[in-house]
Scaffold this motif. Structure first.
Motif, PDB file in Angstrom:
ATOM      1  N   ASN A   1      29.652  27.783 -17.837  1.00 38.39           N
ATOM      2  CA  ASN A   1      28.546  28.737 -17.805  1.00 38.39           C
ATOM      3  C   ASN A   1      27.998  28.845 -16.384  1.00 38.39           C
ATOM      4  OD1 ASN A   1      27.085  30.531 -19.459  1.00 38.39           O
ATOM      5  ND2 ASN A   1      25.305  29.201 -19.420  1.00 38.39           N
ATOM      6  N   PRO A   2      28.320  29.945 -15.667  1.00 32.28           N
ATOM      7  CA  PRO A   2      29.136  31.095 -16.066  1.00 32.28           C
ATOM      8  C   PRO A   2      30.571  30.684 -16.380  1.00 32.28           C
ATOM      9  CG  PRO A   2      27.885  31.586 -14.069  1.00 32.28           C
ATOM     10  CD  PRO A   2      27.776  30.114 -14.301  1.00 32.28           C
ATOM     11  N   ASN A   3      31.199  31.505 -17.231  1.00 32.09           N
ATOM     12  CA  ASN A   3      32.559  31.199 -17.656  1.00 32.09           C
ATOM     13  C   ASN A   3      33.576  31.625 -16.601  1.00 32.09           C
ATOM     14  OD1 ASN A   3      34.518  30.294 -19.581  1.00 32.09           O
ATOM     15  ND2 ASN A   3      34.993  32.435 -19.985  1.00 32.09           N
ATOM     16  N   ASN A   4      34.653  30.886 -16.549  1.00 31.27           N
ATOM     17  CA  ASN A   4      35.786  31.225 -15.682  1.00 31.27           C
ATOM     18  C   ASN A   4      37.020  31.358 -16.586  1.00 31.27           C
ATOM     19  OD1 ASN A   4      37.712  31.399 -13.620  1.00 31.27           O
ATOM     20  ND2 ASN A   4      37.765  29.196 -13.300  1.00 31.27           N
ATOM     21  N   PRO A   5      37.681  32.510 -16.626  1.00 31.28           N
ATOM     22  CA  PRO A   5      37.725  33.567 -15.614  1.00 31.28           C
ATOM     23  C   PRO A   5      36.930  34.836 -15.900  1.00 31.28           C
ATOM     24  CG  PRO A   5      39.626  33.779 -17.021  1.00 31.28           C
ATOM     25  CD  PRO A   5      38.820  32.619 -17.560  1.00 31.28           C
ATOM     26  N   THR A   6      36.043  34.832 -16.896  1.00 28.61           N
ATOM     27  CA  THR A   6      35.380  36.089 -17.258  1.00 28.61           C
ATOM     28  C   THR A   6      34.084  36.339 -16.501  1.00 28.61           C
ATOM     29  OG1 THR A   6      34.143  35.080 -19.083  1.00 28.61           O
ATOM     30  CG2 THR A   6      36.358  35.939 -19.580  1.00 28.61           C
ATOM     31  N   GLY A   7      33.419  35.274 -16.031  1.00 32.64           N
ATOM     32  CA  GLY A   7      32.148  35.416 -15.329  1.00 32.64           C
ATOM     33  C   GLY A   7      30.956  35.589 -16.234  1.00 32.64           C
ATOM     34  N   THR A   8      31.161  35.581 -17.551  1.00 28.09           N
ATOM     35  CA  THR A   8      30.088  35.823 -18.501  1.00 28.09           C
ATOM     36  C   THR A   8      29.141  34.622 -18.575  1.00 28.09           C
ATOM     37  OG1 THR A   8      31.548  35.086 -20.275  1.00 28.09           O
ATOM     38  CG2 THR A   8      31.400  37.467 -19.873  1.00 28.09           C
TER      39      THR A   8
ATOM     40  N   ASP B   1      36.318  34.743 -28.744  1.00 26.93           N
ATOM     41  CA  ASP B   1      35.276  35.254 -27.852  1.00 26.93           C
ATOM     42  C   ASP B   1      34.549  36.424 -28.497  1.00 26.93           C
ATOM     43  OD1 ASP B   1      36.532  38.001 -26.346  1.00 26.93           O
ATOM     44  OD2 ASP B   1      37.933  36.645 -27.341  1.00 26.93           O
ATOM     45  N   ASN B   2      33.494  36.873 -27.844  1.00 25.24           N
ATOM     46  CA  ASN B   2      32.774  38.083 -28.227  1.00 25.24           C
ATOM     47  C   ASN B   2      32.785  39.027 -27.037  1.00 25.24           C
ATOM     48  OD1 ASN B   2      31.093  40.058 -29.215  1.00 25.24           O
ATOM     49  ND2 ASN B   2      29.237  38.818 -29.169  1.00 25.24           N
ATOM     50  N   ASP B   3      33.762  39.935 -27.004  1.00 26.82           N
ATOM     51  CA  ASP B   3      33.936  40.856 -25.873  1.00 26.82           C
ATOM     52  C   ASP B   3      33.993  40.077 -24.561  1.00 26.82           C
ATOM     53  OD1 ASP B   3      34.354  43.279 -24.593  1.00 26.82           O
ATOM     54  OD2 ASP B   3      32.204  43.696 -24.385  1.00 26.82           O
ATOM     55  N   TYR B   4      34.836  39.060 -24.506  1.00 21.48           N
ATOM     56  CA  TYR B   4      35.113  38.220 -23.342  1.00 21.48           C
ATOM     57  C   TYR B   4      34.012  37.201 -23.054  1.00 21.48           C
ATOM     58  CZ  TYR B   4      38.697  41.717 -22.793  1.00 21.48           C
ATOM     59  OH  TYR B   4      39.750  42.565 -23.035  1.00 21.48           O
ATOM     60  N   ALA B   5      32.946  37.215 -23.823  1.00 19.57           N
ATOM     61  CA  ALA B   5      31.841  36.285 -23.625  1.00 19.57           C
ATOM     62  C   ALA B   5      31.902  35.157 -24.649  1.00 19.57           C
ATOM     63  CB  ALA B   5      30.504  37.020 -23.733  1.00 19.57           C
ATOM     64  N   THR B   6      31.196  34.071 -24.349  1.00 23.19           N
ATOM     65  CA  THR B   6      31.139  32.920 -25.249  1.00 23.19           C
ATOM     66  C   THR B   6      30.420  33.292 -26.539  1.00 23.19           C
ATOM     67  OG1 THR B   6      31.142  31.386 -23.383  1.00 23.19           O
ATOM     68  CG2 THR B   6      30.254  30.565 -25.472  1.00 23.19           C
ATOM     69  N   ASP B   7      31.038  32.967 -27.664  1.00 28.00           N
ATOM     70  CA  ASP B   7      30.475  33.238 -28.983  1.00 28.00           C
ATOM     71  C   ASP B   7      30.067  31.902 -29.593  1.00 28.00           C
ATOM     72  OD1 ASP B   7      30.072  33.724 -31.744  1.00 28.00           O
ATOM     73  OD2 ASP B   7      31.404  35.464 -31.695  1.00 28.00           O
ATOM     74  N   ILE B   8      28.757  31.627 -29.580  1.00 28.77           N
ATOM     75  CA  ILE B   8      28.269  30.334 -30.050  1.00 28.77           C
ATOM     76  C   ILE B   8      28.613  30.116 -31.520  1.00 28.77           C
ATOM     77  CG2 ILE B   8      26.238  28.892 -30.370  1.00 28.77           C
ATOM     78  CD1 ILE B   8      27.052  29.412 -27.423  1.00 28.77           C
ATOM     79  N   GLY B   9      28.439  31.150 -32.342  1.00 30.90           N
ATOM     80  CA  GLY B   9      28.768  31.028 -33.756  1.00 30.90           C
ATOM     81  C   GLY B   9      30.223  30.693 -33.978  1.00 30.90           C
ATOM     82  N   ALA B  10      31.100  31.299 -33.181  1.00 31.22           N
ATOM     83  CA  ALA B  10      32.527  31.027 -33.316  1.00 31.22           C
ATOM     84  C   ALA B  10      32.856  29.588 -32.936  1.00 31.22           C
ATOM     85  CB  ALA B  10      33.325  31.998 -32.453  1.00 31.22           C
ATOM     86  N   ILE B  11      32.197  29.063 -31.901  1.00 34.41           N
ATOM     87  CA  ILE B  11      32.424  27.662 -31.525  1.00 34.41           C
ATOM     88  C   ILE B  11      32.004  26.738 -32.662  1.00 34.41           C
ATOM     89  CG2 ILE B  11      31.713  25.804 -29.968  1.00 34.41           C
ATOM     90  CD1 ILE B  11      31.405  27.893 -27.768  1.00 34.41           C
ATOM     91  N   LEU B  12      30.799  26.960 -33.185  1.00 31.20           N
ATOM     92  CA  LEU B  12      30.296  26.091 -34.260  1.00 31.20           C
ATOM     93  C   LEU B  12      31.164  26.175 -35.503  1.00 31.20           C
ATOM     94  CD1 LEU B  12      26.461  26.694 -33.833  1.00 31.20           C
ATOM     95  CD2 LEU B  12      27.783  24.670 -33.158  1.00 31.20           C
ATOM     96  N   ALA B  13      31.744  27.354 -35.753  1.00 28.36           N
ATOM     97  CA  ALA B  13      32.618  27.510 -36.914  1.00 28.36           C
ATOM     98  C   ALA B  13      33.915  26.721 -36.757  1.00 28.36           C
ATOM     99  CB  ALA B  13      32.924  28.990 -37.144  1.00 28.36           C
ATOM    100  N   CYS B  14      34.286  26.386 -35.529  1.00 31.67           N
ATOM    101  CA  CYS B  14      35.512  25.632 -35.271  1.00 31.67           C
ATOM    102  C   CYS B  14      35.323  24.120 -35.410  1.00 31.67           C
ATOM    103  CB  CYS B  14      36.031  25.936 -33.865  1.00 31.67           C
ATOM    104  SG  CYS B  14      36.731  27.585 -33.660  1.00 31.67           S
TER     105      CYS B  14
END
Length: 372
Positions: A157-164, A132-145
């Motif tokens: 989106n919004p994410n559960n359980p963070t609400g981001t 994640d990026n400070d509890y939020a979705t990190d698009i770059g990190a997903i693509l890197a996986c």
């Protein structure tokens, strides 16, 4: 003596743990652990449900024509490309079941919805967690996986359980970075709570892209959690594949009638949104006042707030203190959040009470630290 042995990937599943509604000593509590609608259910939906109770001996329409037509009209969609299920949870499971299996990988974000790894492991696929990026979705990190084995990507989106919330530009970037043979599942369980001027573009992608599925539910804003009505929208080919493994009678007659009536009760939906926006903003402001005590609210576009505890008062102590006072929230150490509580925005009285209790707990923890 020999006995049936479950598949190893099934035994690797950590079972889903629902939000509690009673305290440790068995008292019924104010339940702020499952993100249910504090205003209840639309009166029109309740009336429709009661009228449908005269047909309990009948199987429901296995094709859910009325529900699909109502959803298509409401959202300007093609009814033939709508799938439905026992809550959006079933639709998420159908996505994994139709497009992943042993040897495949399913990506989801750190601090993502706990059903995603269950759906992946249930079909023998390998879950892959993107940082994640400070509890939020990190698009770059997903693509890197992404690897040659990736078959499904889940993002709420919004994410559960963070609400981001991931922006329209971020969702577009994610989709553009995925191969055409990877199914992108955008879980919109909390989409009705997004600020009106904001659109992540997910449904537009589902209309036009051959590899995007958007899922939604009647459990949150519409207040029909008990009836388990979920649905999804995607290309005809995706929907046709999912229909092959769908339960034949997954939604009930009464639940369907209630869902259609709830969809048409715009006033109740608007009141729910307005209530949530007002008291989520108020709650966030009150948590900000406790910032010097180590409390922080993660920015949320949902009907809950993830509060982080980084001072003298721990999340576990706050969870217990709220429970002792008759309020159940969600503590999620099993999801890597031993320092956080997910708190549903309740009624005005409930929301004010939670803040009062937290203020008292913070003062007690500070005094204990000073005396120690």
């Amino acid at each position: 003596m020999n006995a049936p042995v479950a598949k190893p990937w099934v035994l690797d599943i950590a079972p889903y743990i629902p939000g509690r509604s009673t305290t440790d000593d068995g008292r019924k509590a104010v339940k702020l652990s499952s993100n249910e609608n504090p205003l209840g259910t639309s009166p029109a939906a309740r009336a429709a449900f009661e009228r449908a109770a005269t047909s309990l001996e009948r199987y429901p329409d296995a094709a859910a024509h009325e529900l699909r037509d109502a959803l298509a009209t409401h959202h300007d969609l093609d009814p033939a490309r709508i799938i439905y299920g026992n809550g959006s949870d079933e639709v998420l499971h159908l996505a994994a079941g139709a497009f992943a299996g042993p040897g495949d990988e399913v990506i989801y974000v750190n601090y993502g919805f706990s059903v995603y790894p269950i759906a992946a492991r249930r079909v023998g696929a390998t879950p892959v967690v993107a940082p994640d990026n400070d509890y939020a979705t990190d698009i770059g990190a997903i693509l890197a996986c992404v690897t040659e084995r990736t078959r499904v990507v889940f993002i709420a989106n919004p994410n559960n359980p963070t609400g981001t919330f991931a922006t329209r530009e971020e969702i577009a970037r994610l989709h553009a970075g995925l191969r055409a043979d990877i199914l992108l599942v955008i879980d919109h369980a909390y989409a009705e709570y997004i600020d009106e001027a904001v659109d992540d573009g997910a449904m537009e992608l589902a209309r036009n892209a051959p590899n995007v599925l958007v899922t939604r539910t009647f459990s949150k804003l519409y207040g029909l959690a008990a009836e388990r009505i979920g649905w999804g929208y995607a290309s005809a080919a995706i929907i046709e594949a999912m229909h092959r493994i769908r339960l034949p009678f997954g939604i009930t007659i009464a639940g369907t009638a209630a869902a259609i009536a709830a969809l048409n009760d715009r006033d109740f939906a608007d009141r729910t949104r307005a209530h949530n926006a007002k008291w989520r903003d108020w709650f966030n402001a009150e948590i900000a006042r406790l910032g010097n005590a180590g409390l922080r609210a993660v920015p949320s576009q949902a009907n809950f707030v993830l509060v982080l505890f980084e001072g003298d008062l721990t999340a576990q102590a706050a969870y217990q203190g709220l429970m002792d006072a008759g309020y159940i929230v969600r503590w999620l150490p099993g999801q890597g959040l031993p320092h956080g509580l997910r708190i549903t925005i309740g009624t005005e009285a409930e929301t004010r009470a939670v803040i009062d209790i937290l203020n008292n707990l913070v003062a007690d923890a500070r005094n204990a630290a000073m005396s120690g």
